[in-house]
Design an enzyme around this catalytic site. Structure first.
Site, mmCIF file in Angstrom:
data_model
loop_
_atom_site.group_PDB
_atom_site.id
_atom_site.type_symbol
_atom_site.label_atom_id
_atom_site.label_comp_id
_atom_site.label_asym_id
_atom_site.label_seq_id
_atom_site.Cartn_x
_atom_site.Cartn_y
_atom_site.Cartn_z
ATOM 1 N N GLU A 119 18.056 -23.052 15.714
ATOM 2 C CA GLU A 119 17.682 -24.396 15.258
ATOM 3 C C GLU A 119 16.436 -24.886 15.987
ATOM 4 O O GLU A 119 15.554 -25.502 15.383
ATOM 5 C CB GLU A 119 18.841 -25.375 15.498
ATOM 6 C CG GLU A 119 20.097 -25.090 14.715
ATOM 7 C CD GLU A 119 20.957 -23.993 15.345
ATOM 8 O OE1 GLU A 119 20.590 -23.504 16.441
ATOM 9 O OE2 GLU A 119 21.978 -23.640 14.736
ATOM 10 N N GLU A 171 8.497 -29.400 24.361
ATOM 11 C CA GLU A 171 9.374 -28.641 23.472
ATOM 12 C C GLU A 171 10.461 -28.024 24.338
ATOM 13 O O GLU A 171 10.223 -27.647 25.499
ATOM 14 C CB GLU A 171 8.606 -27.554 22.724
ATOM 15 C CG GLU A 171 7.464 -28.083 21.847
ATOM 16 C CD GLU A 171 7.905 -28.999 20.728
ATOM 17 O OE1 GLU A 171 9.112 -28.956 20.356
ATOM 18 O OE2 GLU A 171 7.076 -29.775 20.224
ATOM 19 N N ASP A 194 0.963 -32.034 19.339
ATOM 20 C CA ASP A 194 1.654 -33.302 19.147
ATOM 21 C C ASP A 194 1.167 -34.369 20.114
ATOM 22 O O ASP A 194 1.100 -35.555 19.769
ATOM 23 C CB ASP A 194 3.165 -33.107 19.291
ATOM 24 C CG ASP A 194 3.777 -32.396 18.090
ATOM 25 O OD1 ASP A 194 3.021 -32.060 17.152
ATOM 26 O OD2 ASP A 194 4.998 -32.168 18.082
ATOM 27 N N HIS A 217 6.044 -27.879 15.254
ATOM 28 C CA HIS A 217 5.854 -28.720 16.428
ATOM 29 C C HIS A 217 5.191 -27.891 17.528
ATOM 30 O O HIS A 217 5.519 -26.715 17.720
ATOM 31 C CB HIS A 217 7.202 -29.236 16.941
ATOM 32 C CG HIS A 217 7.806 -30.287 16.076
ATOM 33 N ND1 HIS A 217 8.341 -31.445 16.589
ATOM 34 C CD2 HIS A 217 7.953 -30.355 14.743
ATOM 35 C CE1 HIS A 217 8.803 -32.188 15.590
ATOM 36 N NE2 HIS A 217 8.583 -31.538 14.467
ATOM 37 N N ASP A 272 3.869 -34.425 25.516
ATOM 38 C CA ASP A 272 4.977 -34.049 24.643
ATOM 39 C C ASP A 272 5.601 -32.775 25.204
ATOM 40 O O ASP A 272 4.929 -31.990 25.894
ATOM 41 C CB ASP A 272 4.498 -33.823 23.210
ATOM 42 C CG ASP A 272 5.647 -33.517 22.264
ATOM 43 O OD1 ASP A 272 6.526 -34.389 22.112
ATOM 44 O OD2 ASP A 272 5.689 -32.411 21.685
#
Length: 228
Positions: free
Chosen positions: A52, A9, A155, A150, A7
């Site tokens: 965000e 980010e 994850d 997250h 995963d």
């Protein structure tokens, strides 16, 4: 079979407009069993972190400012990935960022032929349902109580469990082999019985001596229930 569940980010949604990869987490699984081998890295994106994105993963520009550049650990990451299939949720997104960063390092892209997308698998298996990682964890009883924000490695750990469930659970083969190796290597399942030498069946009747001793023992019991 060795696979890597991973995963990422990022600072946003599109590397072509300036977004960068800031974290990657990878879990090694062999025959759908985590081996405990992982790769994890934070990377300095050399840019600001949109609010965000920070609200999603909690990684600020300040936190990432002293982390290595992706290029400094790119070869280490590629060595860990090897030639294994790569499992990700909405894999096109993760592959897009990974290959963008590799290209920036003048390294070859990871082939999409190695891509396994759990989102596509979930949509096919559960049409009309929610297919987020959270929703799939709930469906399959995967504990995500420690997932507040997250995080790439966390994850990936959750996704590894979901991936196994999406494919029907850990027991992927019942065939027994005669070669040496671990139970996972021989059968694809940690639940399979161990192989051993054939032993003849034990006799299931008492000997005359055992019958005699049993009768003597019964005489020592006062007021047995079977005589009442």
């Amino acid at each position: 079979m060795r696979e890597i569940v991973f995963d990422t980010e990022t600072t946003g949604l599109d590397p072509q407009t300036g977004d960068r990869l800031v974290e990657i987490g990878c879990i090694e699984i062999v025959n759908r069993i985590p081996t405990g081998e992982t790769f994890h890295g934070y990377f300095n994106p050399q840019r600001d972190m949109p609010m965000e994105a920070e609200r999603v993963h909690g990684l600020s520009a300040t936190f990432l400012s002293d982390k290595p550049l992706f290029s400094e650990r790119a070869q280490e990451l590629l060595d860990f990935l090897g030639d294994a299939p790569l499992v990700a949720h909405n894999a096109q997104f993760d592959f897009g960022f990974l290959n963008f960063e590799l290209a920036a390092c003048d390294l070859a892209a990871v082939s999409h032929e190695r891509m396994i997308d759990t989102l596509a698998i979930a949509r096919k298996r559960h049409p009309g349902a929610k297919h987020t990682l959270d929703a799939l964890c709930s469906r399959y009883g995967v504990d995500r109580s420690h997932r507040v924000l997250h995080g790439a490695l966390l994850d990936a750990e959750l996704l590894a469990q979901v991936y196994v469930e999406l494919l029907g659970g850990r027991q992927i083969g019942l065939g027994l082999a005669v070669d040496q190796g671990t139970e996972v290597e021989r059968t694809g399942s940690v639940f399979a019985p161990k192989l051993g030498e054939h032993r003849p069946a034990r006799p299931h009747f008492a000997t005359d001596d055992e019958i005699t001793r049993h009768k003597e023992f019964l005489k020592t019991i006062s007021s047995p229930l079977w005589t009442q």
